[in-house]
Motif scaffolding. Structure first.
Motif, PDB file in Angstrom:
ATOM      1  N   ALA A  57       0.819  -1.213   0.000  1.00 53.98           N
ATOM      2  CA  ALA A  57       0.000   0.000   0.000  1.00 53.98           C
ATOM      3  C   ALA A  57       0.852   1.261   0.000  1.00 53.98           C
ATOM      4  N   ALA A  58       1.968   1.267   0.733  1.00 55.45           N
ATOM      5  CA  ALA A  58       2.826   2.447   0.783  1.00 55.45           C
ATOM      6  C   ALA A  58       3.405   2.755  -0.590  1.00 55.45           C
ATOM      7  N   ARG A  59       3.852   1.722  -1.254  1.00 54.76           N
ATOM      8  CA  ARG A  59       4.370   1.913  -2.607  1.00 54.76           C
ATOM      9  C   ARG A  59       3.260   2.386  -3.542  1.00 54.76           C
ATOM     10  N   GLY A  60       2.070   1.832  -3.343  1.00 56.91           N
ATOM     11  CA  GLY A  60       0.932   2.254  -4.148  1.00 56.91           C
ATOM     12  C   GLY A  60       0.603   3.726  -3.955  1.00 56.91           C
ATOM     13  N   GLU A  61       0.684   4.182  -2.709  1.00 56.62           N
ATOM     14  CA  GLU A  61       0.402   5.595  -2.449  1.00 56.62           C
ATOM     15  C   GLU A  61       1.431   6.483  -3.127  1.00 56.62           C
ATOM     16  N   GLY A  62       2.676   6.020  -3.185  1.00 58.12           N
ATOM     17  CA  GLY A  62       3.698   6.784  -3.892  1.00 58.12           C
ATOM     18  C   GLY A  62       3.395   6.903  -5.370  1.00 58.12           C
ATOM     19  N   VAL A  63       2.939   5.794  -5.974  1.00 57.78           N
ATOM     20  CA  VAL A  63       2.563   5.818  -7.386  1.00 57.78           C
ATOM     21  C   VAL A  63       1.365   6.735  -7.600  1.00 57.78           C
ATOM     22  N   ALA A  64       0.361   6.611  -6.725  1.00 54.23           N
ATOM     23  CA  ALA A  64      -0.833   7.449  -6.860  1.00 54.23           C
ATOM     24  C   ALA A  64      -0.477   8.922  -6.771  1.00 54.23           C
ATOM     25  N   SER A  65       0.392   9.271  -5.830  1.00 50.96           N
ATOM     26  CA  SER A  65       0.800  10.659  -5.664  1.00 50.96           C
ATOM     27  C   SER A  65       1.514  11.175  -6.907  1.00 50.96           C
ATOM     28  N   SER A  66       2.395  10.350  -7.469  1.00 45.48           N
ATOM     29  CA  SER A  66       3.131  10.792  -8.652  1.00 45.48           C
ATOM     30  C   SER A  66       2.207  10.955  -9.855  1.00 45.48           C
ATOM     31  N   LEU A  67       1.199  10.102  -9.968  1.00 43.16           N
ATOM     32  CA  LEU A  67       0.256  10.229 -11.081  1.00 43.16           C
ATOM     33  C   LEU A  67      -0.618  11.467 -10.922  1.00 43.16           C
ATOM     34  N   ARG A  68      -1.036  11.763  -9.703  1.00 44.13           N
ATOM     35  CA  ARG A  68      -1.829  12.976  -9.488  1.00 44.13           C
ATOM     36  C   ARG A  68      -1.001  14.221  -9.783  1.00 44.13           C
ATOM     37  N   HIS A  69       0.294  14.155  -9.457  1.00 40.03           N
ATOM     38  CA  HIS A  69       1.173  15.287  -9.737  1.00 40.03           C
ATOM     39  C   HIS A  69       1.367  15.450 -11.242  1.00 40.03           C
ATOM     40  N   ALA A  70       1.545  14.337 -11.942  1.00 38.86           N
ATOM     41  CA  ALA A  70       1.782  14.403 -13.390  1.00 38.86           C
ATOM     42  C   ALA A  70       0.531  14.808 -14.154  1.00 38.86           C
ATOM     43  N   TYR A  71      -0.631  14.400 -13.632  1.00 35.07           N
ATOM     44  CA  TYR A  71      -1.899  14.677 -14.321  1.00 35.07           C
ATOM     45  C   TYR A  71      -2.862  15.332 -13.329  1.00 35.07           C
ATOM     46  N   PRO A  72      -2.757  16.636 -13.148  1.00 34.74           N
ATOM     47  CA  PRO A  72      -3.615  17.335 -12.188  1.00 34.74           C
ATOM     48  C   PRO A  72      -5.089  17.008 -12.428  1.00 34.74           C
ATOM     49  N   GLY A  73      -5.768  16.688 -11.359  1.00 37.50           N
ATOM     50  CA  GLY A  73      -7.174  16.314 -11.473  1.00 37.50           C
ATOM     51  C   GLY A  73      -7.400  14.830 -11.634  1.00 37.50           C
ATOM     52  N   ALA A  74      -6.319  14.068 -11.830  1.00 38.20           N
ATOM     53  CA  ALA A  74      -6.465  12.621 -11.998  1.00 38.20           C
ATOM     54  C   ALA A  74      -7.017  11.992 -10.725  1.00 38.20           C
ATOM     55  N   GLU A  75      -7.953  11.056 -10.893  1.00 34.84           N
ATOM     56  CA  GLU A  75      -8.538  10.333  -9.764  1.00 34.84           C
ATOM     57  C   GLU A  75      -7.838   8.983  -9.645  1.00 34.84           C
ATOM     58  N   VAL A  76      -6.920   8.885  -8.715  1.00 35.72           N
ATOM     59  CA  VAL A  76      -6.152   7.652  -8.511  1.00 35.72           C
ATOM     60  C   VAL A  76      -6.176   7.325  -7.024  1.00 35.72           C
ATOM     61  N   GLU A  77      -6.613   6.134  -6.694  1.00 33.88           N
ATOM     62  CA  GLU A  77      -6.705   5.701  -5.307  1.00 33.88           C
ATOM     63  C   GLU A  77      -6.071   4.327  -5.153  1.00 33.88           C
ATOM     64  N   VAL A  78      -5.754   3.977  -3.921  1.00 33.75           N
ATOM     65  CA  VAL A  78      -5.081   2.710  -3.628  1.00 33.75           C
ATOM     66  C   VAL A  78      -6.018   1.790  -2.859  1.00 33.75           C
ATOM     67  N   ARG A  79      -6.036   0.524  -3.272  1.00 33.21           N
ATOM     68  CA  ARG A  79      -6.739  -0.521  -2.539  1.00 33.21           C
ATOM     69  C   ARG A  79      -5.751  -1.668  -2.330  1.00 33.21           C
ATOM     70  N   ARG A  80      -5.483  -2.003  -1.080  1.00 28.42           N
ATOM     71  CA  ARG A  80      -4.493  -3.035  -0.803  1.00 28.42           C
ATOM     72  C   ARG A  80      -5.091  -4.422  -1.024  1.00 28.42           C
ATOM     73  N   VAL A  81      -4.375  -5.257  -1.785  1.00 33.17           N
ATOM     74  CA  VAL A  81      -4.788  -6.637  -1.977  1.00 33.17           C
ATOM     75  C   VAL A  81      -3.563  -7.505  -2.213  1.00 33.17           C
ATOM     76  N   ASP A  82      -3.472  -8.580  -1.444  1.00 29.02           N
ATOM     77  CA  ASP A  82      -2.428  -9.586  -1.618  1.00 29.02           C
ATOM     78  C   ASP A  82      -3.085 -10.783  -2.279  1.00 29.02           C
ATOM     79  N   LEU A  83      -2.728 -11.061  -3.524  1.00 32.18           N
ATOM     80  CA  LEU A  83      -3.384 -12.110  -4.288  1.00 32.18           C
ATOM     81  C   LEU A  83      -3.049 -13.511  -3.801  1.00 32.18           C
ATOM     82  N   LEU A  84      -2.129 -13.625  -2.855  1.00 36.48           N
ATOM     83  CA  LEU A  84      -1.834 -14.921  -2.242  1.00 36.48           C
ATOM     84  C   LEU A  84      -2.591 -15.116  -0.928  1.00 36.48           C
ATOM     85  N   ASP A  85      -3.409 -14.157  -0.563  1.00 38.02           N
ATOM     86  CA  ASP A  85      -4.112 -14.168   0.730  1.00 38.02           C
ATOM     87  C   ASP A  85      -5.606 -13.962   0.481  1.00 38.02           C
ATOM     88  N   LEU A  86      -6.384 -15.018   0.654  1.00 37.60           N
ATOM     89  CA  LEU A  86      -7.816 -14.923   0.371  1.00 37.60           C
ATOM     90  C   LEU A  86      -8.527 -13.931   1.280  1.00 37.60           C
TER      91      LEU A  86
END
Length: 318
Positions: free
Chosen positions: A61-90
């Motif tokens: 999730a922390a890495r995801g938030e970093g990506v989301a922040s960079s995308l919002r910075h690159a594209y002002p107004g972009a709607e990018v959110e993070v949802r944590r999911v581990d595909l090895l954990d049901l």
């Protein structure tokens, strides 16, 4: 649904389609798994830059938030959110799906995340990790998000496979790979499972008169972070080959972007690069292996996946 219908597609495929030809995606919500690097990151970036609301479904999730922040910075107004999911954990998949399902709707789910060339290990459900992460995790997530998808006027599921599915063999009686194990064989088998799932989902959604369209995509041979995952001599060879011969991850993401956004695709469509051997180039319809289209294998994989995950698709049982 016939084999021919699986390869039908918009005429723009195979004629130099690139991300700049993507339509405006404002008003649409996309869920992209594995969106912190590689093909998933490129996919999320292009969807956000074209106005789509993008949910990054990621393990870190922390890495995801970093990506989301960079995308919002690159594209002002972009709607990018993070949802944590581990595909090895049901349990993680269930929590993420419940959170995402609170959205009004999900228009497109891009099942992109994957692992490759890992050492042998078995999950709590008794499945080898490639099969568990690449197939079972996405099977479960897609099933749990089906109600949210059905709330969309034109929902779509994109399953990302690989040309390596053509070399894969599925032994559904030994999903733990308790006998002879090699990372490349297990990876190829998981990619065949992706392909079989995408086709079987298309068949079942069509039989149920569902609005959900299931399409498949593969990136060809692309230089992504997966190329650095192998160990030993195989890992060295993968990294060198990726640098010398693979296309960029920006090109590799085009088939799944096309599959996610191009109007008019029919269920079971398979999109990949148009170059020699389907290894590089621009998106065009391709041909799945005979095994990927085998309805009996599709039925058996579906039932085995429901057994292993404990999740049933009541609306698509046929």
């Amino acid at each position: 649904m016939t084999t021919d219908s699986r390869t039908n597609s918009s005429k723009s495929g195979g004629s130099g389609w690139a991300a700049d030809r993507m339509a405006d995606q404002r008003g649409r919500t996309f869920v992209v798994t594995g969106a912190t690097s590689g093909l998933g990151l490129v996919t999320a970036r292009e969807l956000a830059s074209h106005g789509g609301r993008v949910l990054l479904a990621v393990r870190d999730a922390a890495r995801g938030e970093g990506v989301a922040s960079s995308l919002r910075h690159a594209y002002p107004g972009a709607e990018v959110e993070v949802r944590r999911v581990d595909l090895l954990d049901l349990d993680s998949i269930r929590r993420a799906a419940e959170e995402i399902a609170r959205e009004e709707s999900v228009d497109v789910l891009v099942n992109n995340a994957g692992i490759s060339m890992v050492e042998h290990a078995v999950t709590a459900q008794g499945a080898e990790r490639h099969f568990a992460a690449n197939h079972l995790g996405h099977f479960a997530l897609t099933a749990l998000l089906e109600p949210a998808l059905r709330r969309s006027p034109a929902p779509r599921v994109v399953t990302v496979t690989s040309y390596m599915h053509e070399k894969g063999e599925l032994d559904l009686d030994d999903v733990a790979w308790s006998r002879k194990y090699t990372p490349i064989a297990a990876y190829s088998a998981s990619k065949l499972a992706n392909a079989v799932f995408g086709v079987e989902l298309a068949r079942r959604e069509e039989s149920a008169s569902s609005p959900i369209t299931s399409v498949l995509a593969h990136p060809g041979y692309s230089n992504t972070p997966m190329q650095s995952k192998g160990t030993g001599l195989i890992g060295i060879a993968m990294r060198v080959s990726g640098m010398l011969f693979a296309q960029s991850q920006e090109m590799g993401a085009l088939p799944q972007l096309f599959a996610a956004t191009e109007p008019g695709l029919v269920g079971g469509s398979y999109i990949g690069p148009d170059g020699r051997g389907g290894r590089s180039g621009h998106p065009q319809p391709g041909q799945l292996s005979a095994a990927a289209q085998d309805p009996e294998l599709g039925r058996r994989l579906w039932e085995r996946s429901q057994q292993l995950t404990g999740i049933r698709w009541q609306s698509t049982d046929v």
